[in-house]
Scaffold this active site. Structure first.
Site, PDB file in Angstrom:
ATOM      1  N   LYS A  38     -33.799  66.976  36.175  1.00 54.53           N
ATOM      2  CA  LYS A  38     -33.394  65.752  36.994  1.00 54.53           C
ATOM      3  C   LYS A  38     -32.226  65.862  37.805  1.00 54.53           C
ATOM      4  O   LYS A  38     -31.410  66.485  37.539  1.00 54.53           O
ATOM      5  CB  LYS A  38     -32.988  64.667  35.545  1.00 54.53           C
ATOM      6  CG  LYS A  38     -32.703  63.089  36.305  1.00 54.53           C
ATOM      7  CD  LYS A  38     -32.196  62.478  34.543  1.00 54.53           C
ATOM      8  CE  LYS A  38     -31.963  61.126  34.951  1.00 54.53           C
ATOM      9  NZ  LYS A  38     -31.824  60.279  33.633  1.00 54.53           N
ATOM     10  N   SER A 115     -34.465  56.634  32.848  1.00 53.97           N
ATOM     11  CA  SER A 115     -34.450  56.981  34.270  1.00 53.97           C
ATOM     12  C   SER A 115     -34.803  58.269  34.402  1.00 53.97           C
ATOM     13  O   SER A 115     -34.910  58.720  35.707  1.00 53.97           O
ATOM     14  CB  SER A 115     -32.772  57.057  34.644  1.00 53.97           C
ATOM     15  OG  SER A 115     -32.070  57.772  33.824  1.00 53.97           O
ATOM     16  N   SER A 139     -33.286  56.934  28.290  1.00 52.68           N
ATOM     17  CA  SER A 139     -34.042  57.794  29.530  1.00 52.68           C
ATOM     18  C   SER A 139     -34.760  58.908  29.337  1.00 52.68           C
ATOM     19  O   SER A 139     -35.509  59.692  30.285  1.00 52.68           O
ATOM     20  CB  SER A 139     -32.943  57.996  30.585  1.00 52.68           C
ATOM     21  OG  SER A 139     -32.456  56.726  30.949  1.00 52.68           O
TER      22      SER A 139
END
Length: 398
Positions: A38, A115, A139
Protein backbone atom coordinates in the site's frame (compact mmCIF):
# COMPACT_ATOMS: atom_id res chain seq x y z
CA UNK A 1 -4.75 -2.40 -22.01
CA UNK A 2 -2.03 -2.93 -19.40
CA UNK A 3 -4.00 -0.87 -16.89
CA UNK A 4 -7.08 -2.99 -17.58
CA UNK A 5 -5.13 -6.20 -17.02
CA UNK A 6 -3.85 -4.82 -13.72
CA UNK A 7 -7.34 -3.80 -12.53
CA UNK A 8 -6.11 -0.28 -11.71
CA UNK A 9 -4.51 -1.63 -8.55
CA UNK A 10 -1.05 -0.07 -8.82
CA UNK A 11 0.25 3.42 -8.19
CA UNK A 12 3.62 2.49 -9.64
CA UNK A 13 5.43 -0.68 -10.61
CA UNK A 14 9.02 -1.52 -9.63
CA UNK A 15 10.93 -4.57 -8.47
CA UNK A 16 12.58 -5.06 -5.10
CA UNK A 17 14.28 -8.42 -4.82
CA UNK A 18 15.28 -10.28 -1.66
CA UNK A 19 18.62 -9.22 -0.24
CA UNK A 20 21.54 -11.44 0.76
CA UNK A 21 20.72 -14.24 3.23
CA UNK A 22 22.82 -16.81 5.09
CA UNK A 23 20.25 -19.40 3.97
CA UNK A 24 19.89 -20.78 0.48
CA UNK A 25 17.26 -18.64 -1.24
CA UNK A 26 14.98 -21.64 -1.77
CA UNK A 27 15.00 -22.32 1.98
CA UNK A 28 13.46 -18.94 2.77
CA UNK A 29 9.78 -19.16 3.82
CA UNK A 30 8.49 -16.73 1.17
CA UNK A 31 10.85 -17.73 -1.63
CA UNK A 32 9.31 -17.33 -5.09
CA UNK A 33 6.33 -15.29 -3.87
CA UNK A 34 5.48 -11.80 -5.13
CA UNK A 35 3.83 -9.02 -3.17
CA UNK A 36 2.72 -5.39 -3.38
CA UNK A 37 2.55 -2.69 -0.71
CA UNK A 38 0.00 0.00 0.00
CA UNK A 39 1.23 3.53 -0.77
CA UNK A 40 1.42 4.24 2.94
CA UNK A 41 4.65 2.26 3.49
CA UNK A 42 8.05 3.88 3.07
CA UNK A 43 10.21 2.35 0.35
CA UNK A 44 13.70 3.79 0.03
CA UNK A 45 13.91 6.15 -2.95
CA UNK A 46 10.13 6.47 -3.51
CA UNK A 47 7.70 9.12 -2.31
CA UNK A 48 5.10 7.71 0.07
CA UNK A 49 2.02 9.24 -1.53
CA UNK A 50 -0.74 8.61 1.06
CA UNK A 51 -3.30 8.38 -1.75
CA UNK A 52 -3.25 12.10 -2.50
CA UNK A 53 -1.26 14.08 -5.11
CA UNK A 54 -0.91 17.13 -2.86
CA UNK A 55 0.69 14.95 -0.21
CA UNK A 56 3.06 13.44 -2.77
CA UNK A 57 3.91 16.90 -4.15
CA UNK A 58 4.81 18.29 -0.70
CA UNK A 59 6.90 15.36 0.57
CA UNK A 60 10.31 14.02 -0.37
CA UNK A 61 11.23 10.46 -1.25
CA UNK A 62 11.72 8.08 1.66
CA UNK A 63 15.31 7.47 2.73
CA UNK A 64 14.65 4.04 4.25
CA UNK A 65 12.24 1.14 3.88
CA UNK A 66 9.61 0.21 6.46
CA UNK A 67 10.71 -2.76 8.63
CA UNK A 68 7.56 -4.73 7.75
CA UNK A 69 8.47 -4.52 4.07
CA UNK A 70 12.08 -5.47 4.83
CA UNK A 71 10.90 -8.49 6.82
CA UNK A 72 9.06 -10.06 3.89
CA UNK A 73 11.87 -9.17 1.49
CA UNK A 74 14.40 -10.89 3.74
CA UNK A 75 12.08 -13.90 3.88
CA UNK A 76 12.51 -14.32 0.13
CA UNK A 77 9.54 -12.47 -1.41
CA UNK A 78 9.81 -10.01 -4.30
CA UNK A 79 8.00 -6.66 -4.22
CA UNK A 80 6.51 -5.59 -7.56
CA UNK A 81 5.11 -2.15 -6.71
CA UNK A 82 2.93 0.18 -4.68
CA UNK A 83 -0.85 0.07 -4.70
CA UNK A 84 -3.58 2.70 -4.76
CA UNK A 85 -5.30 3.60 -1.50
CA UNK A 86 -8.04 5.94 -0.31
CA UNK A 87 -6.80 9.47 0.36
CA UNK A 88 -5.06 9.74 3.74
CA UNK A 89 -6.57 6.31 4.55
CA UNK A 90 -9.83 8.08 5.49
CA UNK A 91 -12.44 5.96 3.70
CA UNK A 92 -13.70 2.37 3.66
CA UNK A 93 -14.94 2.20 0.06
CA UNK A 94 -11.77 2.23 -2.05
CA UNK A 95 -12.74 5.08 -4.39
CA UNK A 96 -10.01 7.61 -5.25
CA UNK A 97 -10.95 10.63 -7.36
CA UNK A 98 -7.33 11.37 -8.31
CA UNK A 99 -5.90 7.97 -9.23
CA UNK A 100 -9.03 5.99 -10.01
CA UNK A 101 -10.81 3.20 -8.19
CA UNK A 102 -9.21 -0.27 -8.37
CA UNK A 103 -11.62 -2.67 -10.03
CA UNK A 104 -13.14 -5.27 -7.73
CA UNK A 105 -12.27 -8.62 -9.37
CA UNK A 106 -15.34 -10.25 -7.80
CA UNK A 107 -17.81 -7.54 -8.74
CA UNK A 108 -16.61 -4.88 -11.21
CA UNK A 109 -19.69 -2.71 -10.61
CA UNK A 110 -19.09 -2.52 -6.84
CA UNK A 111 -16.48 -0.83 -4.65
CA UNK A 112 -13.38 -2.85 -3.70
CA UNK A 113 -13.34 -1.58 -0.12
CA UNK A 114 -10.73 0.64 1.44
CA UNK A 115 -8.54 2.10 2.39
CA UNK A 116 -6.18 -0.73 1.30
CA UNK A 117 -8.11 -1.06 -1.98
CA UNK A 118 -5.27 -1.65 -4.42
CA UNK A 119 -3.58 -4.18 -2.16
CA UNK A 120 -6.76 -6.26 -1.93
CA UNK A 121 -7.49 -6.02 -5.65
CA UNK A 122 -3.92 -7.01 -6.59
CA UNK A 123 -4.33 -10.23 -4.61
CA UNK A 124 -7.90 -10.90 -5.69
CA UNK A 125 -6.98 -10.41 -9.35
CA UNK A 126 -4.01 -12.80 -8.97
CA UNK A 127 -1.48 -10.10 -9.79
CA UNK A 128 0.57 -10.97 -6.68
CA UNK A 129 0.64 -13.80 -4.15
CA UNK A 130 0.11 -11.53 -1.15
CA UNK A 131 0.13 -7.87 -0.26
CA UNK A 132 0.58 -5.53 2.68
CA UNK A 133 -1.99 -3.01 3.86
CA UNK A 134 -2.92 -1.20 7.02
CA UNK A 135 -6.01 -1.49 9.20
CA UNK A 136 -6.98 1.28 11.59
CA UNK A 137 -10.75 1.00 11.47
CA UNK A 138 -11.44 -1.51 8.70
CA UNK A 139 -8.88 -1.11 5.94
CA UNK A 140 -7.74 -4.73 5.61
CA UNK A 141 -10.81 -6.59 6.81
CA UNK A 142 -13.37 -4.84 4.62
CA UNK A 143 -11.45 -4.95 1.29
CA UNK A 144 -10.67 -8.61 1.89
CA UNK A 145 -14.35 -9.33 2.40
CA UNK A 146 -15.39 -7.38 -0.70
CA UNK A 147 -12.73 -8.89 -2.97
CA UNK A 148 -13.26 -12.51 -1.92
CA UNK A 149 -9.85 -13.10 -0.34
CA UNK A 150 -8.30 -13.58 3.10
CA UNK A 151 -7.24 -10.60 5.16
CA UNK A 152 -5.64 -10.47 8.59
CA UNK A 153 -5.53 -7.54 10.99
CA UNK A 154 -3.11 -8.44 13.82
CA UNK A 155 -3.47 -7.33 17.39
CA UNK A 156 -2.37 -3.75 17.85
CA UNK A 157 1.37 -3.17 18.25
CA UNK A 158 2.43 -6.69 17.27
CA UNK A 159 3.85 -5.74 13.84
CA UNK A 160 6.12 -2.71 13.48
CA UNK A 161 4.48 0.43 12.08
CA UNK A 162 7.80 2.26 11.77
CA UNK A 163 8.05 3.71 8.28
CA UNK A 164 4.25 3.64 7.88
CA UNK A 165 2.42 6.96 7.65
CA UNK A 166 0.23 7.26 10.75
CA UNK A 167 -3.50 7.72 10.76
CA UNK A 168 -4.19 7.13 14.47
CA UNK A 169 -1.26 5.42 16.20
CA UNK A 170 -3.16 3.73 19.00
CA UNK A 171 -5.27 1.96 16.35
CA UNK A 172 -2.93 1.55 13.35
CA UNK A 173 -1.91 -2.00 12.42
CA UNK A 174 0.01 -3.54 9.53
CA UNK A 175 -2.12 -6.25 7.94
CA UNK A 176 -1.83 -8.57 4.97
CA UNK A 177 -3.89 -10.23 2.24
CA UNK A 178 -3.64 -13.58 0.46
CA UNK A 179 -5.85 -15.95 -1.51
CA UNK A 180 -4.24 -19.07 -0.02
CA UNK A 181 -4.50 -19.66 3.75
CA UNK A 182 -1.07 -21.34 3.69
CA UNK A 183 0.50 -18.16 2.28
CA UNK A 184 -1.46 -16.00 4.73
CA UNK A 185 -0.01 -18.10 7.56
CA UNK A 186 3.55 -17.96 6.19
CA UNK A 187 3.45 -14.18 5.82
CA UNK A 188 2.02 -13.85 9.31
CA UNK A 189 4.79 -15.93 10.85
CA UNK A 190 7.36 -13.71 9.16
CA UNK A 191 5.77 -10.42 10.20
CA UNK A 192 4.99 -11.59 13.73
CA UNK A 193 8.38 -13.28 14.09
CA UNK A 194 6.76 -16.54 15.16
CA UNK A 195 8.46 -19.95 15.15
CA UNK A 196 6.93 -22.92 13.36
CA UNK A 197 4.43 -24.53 15.70
CA UNK A 198 1.28 -26.60 15.59
CA UNK A 199 -1.92 -24.54 15.65
CA UNK A 200 -3.56 -24.00 19.02
CA UNK A 201 -6.89 -25.73 19.48
CA UNK A 202 -9.66 -23.22 20.30
CA UNK A 203 -11.47 -23.67 23.60
CA UNK A 204 -14.74 -22.18 22.36
CA UNK A 205 -16.31 -20.55 19.31
CA UNK A 206 -18.65 -17.74 20.32
CA UNK A 207 -21.51 -16.86 17.96
CA UNK A 208 -22.97 -13.38 18.61
CA UNK A 209 -26.47 -13.86 17.23
CA UNK A 210 -27.30 -10.14 17.17
CA UNK A 211 -24.25 -9.39 14.99
CA UNK A 212 -25.32 -11.93 12.41
CA UNK A 213 -28.77 -10.34 12.39
CA UNK A 214 -27.11 -7.13 11.17
CA UNK A 215 -26.01 -8.91 7.99
CA UNK A 216 -28.18 -8.90 4.88
CA UNK A 217 -26.63 -12.25 3.93
CA UNK A 218 -28.96 -15.07 5.05
CA UNK A 219 -27.77 -16.89 8.17
CA UNK A 220 -27.88 -20.26 6.37
CA UNK A 221 -24.95 -18.98 4.30
CA UNK A 222 -22.94 -17.70 7.26
CA UNK A 223 -23.71 -18.56 10.89
CA UNK A 224 -25.33 -21.92 10.20
CA UNK A 225 -22.44 -23.07 8.01
CA UNK A 226 -19.99 -21.92 10.67
CA UNK A 227 -21.78 -23.77 13.47
CA UNK A 228 -21.96 -27.00 11.45
CA UNK A 229 -18.26 -26.75 10.59
CA UNK A 230 -17.27 -26.18 14.22
CA UNK A 231 -19.45 -29.06 15.41
CA UNK A 232 -17.88 -31.35 12.81
CA UNK A 233 -14.31 -30.34 13.69
CA UNK A 234 -14.50 -29.93 17.46
CA UNK A 235 -17.92 -31.05 18.67
CA UNK A 236 -21.06 -29.17 19.64
CA UNK A 237 -19.75 -28.32 23.11
CA UNK A 238 -17.35 -25.80 21.56
CA UNK A 239 -20.17 -23.54 20.32
CA UNK A 240 -21.47 -20.78 22.60
CA UNK A 241 -24.20 -18.32 21.64
CA UNK A 242 -24.30 -14.77 23.05
CA UNK A 243 -26.06 -11.46 22.47
CA UNK A 244 -22.94 -9.33 22.17
CA UNK A 245 -24.71 -5.98 22.32
CA UNK A 246 -26.19 -6.83 25.73
CA UNK A 247 -22.88 -8.21 26.97
CA UNK A 248 -21.04 -5.02 25.96
CA UNK A 249 -23.73 -2.80 27.51
CA UNK A 250 -23.54 -4.70 30.81
CA UNK A 251 -19.74 -4.91 30.99
CA UNK A 252 -18.54 -1.56 29.60
CA UNK A 253 -20.12 0.92 32.05
CA UNK A 254 -18.40 4.03 30.68
CA UNK A 255 -20.16 3.42 27.37
CA UNK A 256 -23.45 4.65 28.84
CA UNK A 257 -22.27 8.23 28.33
CA UNK A 258 -22.20 7.71 24.56
CA UNK A 259 -25.36 5.67 24.38
CA UNK A 260 -27.24 8.51 26.07
CA UNK A 261 -25.77 11.41 24.10
CA UNK A 262 -24.10 10.31 20.88
CA UNK A 263 -26.84 7.98 19.71
CA UNK A 264 -29.93 9.88 20.81
CA UNK A 265 -32.48 9.95 18.02
CA UNK A 266 -30.41 7.77 15.71
CA UNK A 267 -31.55 4.41 14.46
CA UNK A 268 -29.07 1.59 15.06
CA UNK A 269 -29.71 -2.12 15.24
CA UNK A 270 -27.28 -2.64 18.15
CA UNK A 271 -27.08 0.58 20.23
CA UNK A 272 -24.11 -0.47 22.38
CA UNK A 273 -22.02 -1.38 19.34
CA UNK A 274 -23.02 1.87 17.64
CA UNK A 275 -21.77 3.64 20.76
CA UNK A 276 -18.46 1.74 20.49
CA UNK A 277 -18.22 3.02 16.93
CA UNK A 278 -18.75 6.60 18.14
CA UNK A 279 -15.98 6.20 20.70
CA UNK A 280 -13.56 4.67 18.20
CA UNK A 281 -14.14 7.33 15.59
CA UNK A 282 -13.78 10.17 18.10
CA UNK A 283 -10.43 8.83 19.31
CA UNK A 284 -9.27 8.33 15.75
CA UNK A 285 -10.26 11.86 14.75
CA UNK A 286 -8.34 13.26 17.71
CA UNK A 287 -5.19 11.32 16.84
CA UNK A 288 -5.53 12.12 13.13
CA UNK A 289 -5.68 15.81 14.05
CA UNK A 290 -2.50 15.52 16.12
CA UNK A 291 -0.72 13.90 13.19
CA UNK A 292 -1.94 15.92 10.23
CA UNK A 293 -3.68 19.17 11.23
CA UNK A 294 -0.63 21.31 10.49
CA UNK A 295 -0.22 19.91 6.96
CA UNK A 296 -3.94 20.01 6.15
CA UNK A 297 -4.40 23.62 7.27
CA UNK A 298 -1.25 24.78 5.49
CA UNK A 299 -1.77 22.98 2.18
CA UNK A 300 -5.59 22.81 2.04
CA UNK A 301 -5.36 19.65 -0.09
CA UNK A 302 -7.79 18.69 -2.82
CA UNK A 303 -9.74 15.82 -1.26
CA UNK A 304 -12.49 13.65 -2.64
CA UNK A 305 -16.16 13.76 -1.66
CA UNK A 306 -16.82 12.40 1.82
CA UNK A 307 -13.14 12.31 2.69
CA UNK A 308 -12.88 16.11 2.78
CA UNK A 309 -15.72 16.32 5.31
CA UNK A 310 -14.19 13.65 7.54
CA UNK A 311 -10.74 15.25 7.44
CA UNK A 312 -12.00 18.72 8.36
CA UNK A 313 -14.26 17.30 11.07
CA UNK A 314 -11.14 15.68 12.54
CA UNK A 315 -9.24 18.97 12.39
CA UNK A 316 -12.01 20.60 14.47
CA UNK A 317 -12.02 17.83 17.10
CA UNK A 318 -11.39 18.88 20.71
CA UNK A 319 -10.19 16.97 23.78
CA UNK A 320 -13.71 16.75 25.18
CA UNK A 321 -14.63 13.18 26.21
CA UNK A 322 -11.20 11.75 25.29
CA UNK A 323 -10.59 10.47 28.84
CA UNK A 324 -14.00 8.76 28.88
CA UNK A 325 -13.25 7.24 25.47
CA UNK A 326 -10.04 5.75 26.80
CA UNK A 327 -11.96 4.30 29.75
CA UNK A 328 -14.40 2.67 27.33
CA UNK A 329 -11.49 1.14 25.43
CA UNK A 330 -9.92 -0.30 28.60
CA UNK A 331 -13.24 -1.70 29.79
CA UNK A 332 -13.97 -3.25 26.39
CA UNK A 333 -10.61 -5.01 26.34
CA UNK A 334 -11.23 -6.43 29.79
CA UNK A 335 -14.77 -7.50 28.89
CA UNK A 336 -13.73 -9.27 25.69
CA UNK A 337 -10.78 -10.91 27.45
CA UNK A 338 -13.17 -12.32 30.04
CA UNK A 339 -15.64 -13.45 27.36
CA UNK A 340 -13.04 -15.21 25.22
CA UNK A 341 -10.96 -16.78 28.01
CA UNK A 342 -7.91 -18.74 26.88
CA UNK A 343 -7.97 -19.40 23.10
CA UNK A 344 -11.63 -18.51 22.54
CA UNK A 345 -12.78 -17.17 19.16
CA UNK A 346 -15.52 -14.61 18.55
CA UNK A 347 -17.00 -15.18 15.09
CA UNK A 348 -18.62 -12.06 13.59
CA UNK A 349 -19.53 -10.91 10.08
CA UNK A 350 -16.97 -8.53 8.64
CA UNK A 351 -19.56 -6.35 6.91
CA UNK A 352 -23.35 -5.97 7.07
CA UNK A 353 -23.85 -6.96 3.44
CA UNK A 354 -22.60 -6.88 -0.12
CA UNK A 355 -20.24 -4.07 -1.13
CA UNK A 356 -22.03 -0.90 -2.25
CA UNK A 357 -22.25 -0.27 -5.95
CA UNK A 358 -19.91 2.28 -7.50
CA UNK A 359 -21.19 5.86 -7.28
CA UNK A 360 -23.82 5.02 -4.69
CA UNK A 361 -25.47 8.16 -3.32
CA UNK A 362 -23.85 9.63 -0.17
CA UNK A 363 -26.92 9.14 2.06
CA UNK A 364 -27.05 5.40 1.33
CA UNK A 365 -23.29 5.12 1.91
CA UNK A 366 -23.61 6.91 5.25
CA UNK A 367 -26.23 4.41 6.45
CA UNK A 368 -24.09 1.51 5.28
CA UNK A 369 -21.01 2.96 6.98
CA UNK A 370 -22.86 3.34 10.28
CA UNK A 371 -24.01 -0.28 10.22
CA UNK A 372 -20.58 -1.54 9.15
CA UNK A 373 -18.86 0.13 12.08
CA UNK A 374 -21.24 -1.61 14.48
CA UNK A 375 -19.25 -4.71 13.54
CA UNK A 376 -15.83 -3.29 12.71
CA UNK A 377 -15.39 -1.34 15.95
CA UNK A 378 -15.29 -4.52 18.06
CA UNK A 379 -11.74 -5.44 17.00
CA UNK A 380 -10.82 -1.87 16.13
CA UNK A 381 -11.45 -0.37 19.56
CA UNK A 382 -10.31 -3.38 21.57
CA UNK A 383 -7.07 -3.73 19.60
CA UNK A 384 -7.70 -7.46 19.13
CA UNK A 385 -6.80 -9.34 15.96
CA UNK A 386 -9.38 -10.29 13.33
CA UNK A 387 -9.30 -12.61 10.33
CA UNK A 388 -11.60 -12.05 7.40
CA UNK A 389 -12.26 -15.59 6.19
CA UNK A 390 -13.64 -17.04 2.98
CA UNK A 391 -16.82 -18.18 4.70
CA UNK A 392 -18.79 -15.09 3.77
CA UNK A 393 -16.75 -13.75 0.86
CA UNK A 394 -16.76 -16.45 -1.79
CA UNK A 395 -20.06 -15.54 -3.29
CA UNK A 396 -21.42 -13.91 -6.41
CA UNK A 397 -22.79 -10.39 -6.06
CA UNK A 398 -25.92 -9.48 -7.98
Amino acid sequence: MAESLEYGAFMEKFTLRPGPSPLDHHQLPLSGLTFAVKDIFDVDGYVTGFGNPDWARTHSAATSTAPAVLDVLRAGATCVGKTIMDEMAYCIYGENKHYGTPRNPCAPDRVPGGSSSGSAVAVGAMLVDFSLGTDTGASVRLPASYCGILGFRPSHDTVSTVGVLPFAQSFDTVGWFARDPVILNLVGRVLLHLPDADPTRPTQIIIPEDCFCLSSVPSERTAQILVKSVEKLFGGQFVKHVILGDYVKDNVPSLQHFMDKENEGQEYDIPSLAALSSVMQLLQRYEFKSNHAEWVTKVNPDLGPGISGRVWKAIRTTQENIDICNSVRSELRAALTALLGDHGILAIPTAPGDPPKLQTDPATLARFRARAFNLLSIAGLSGFCQLDSLLETKRTYR
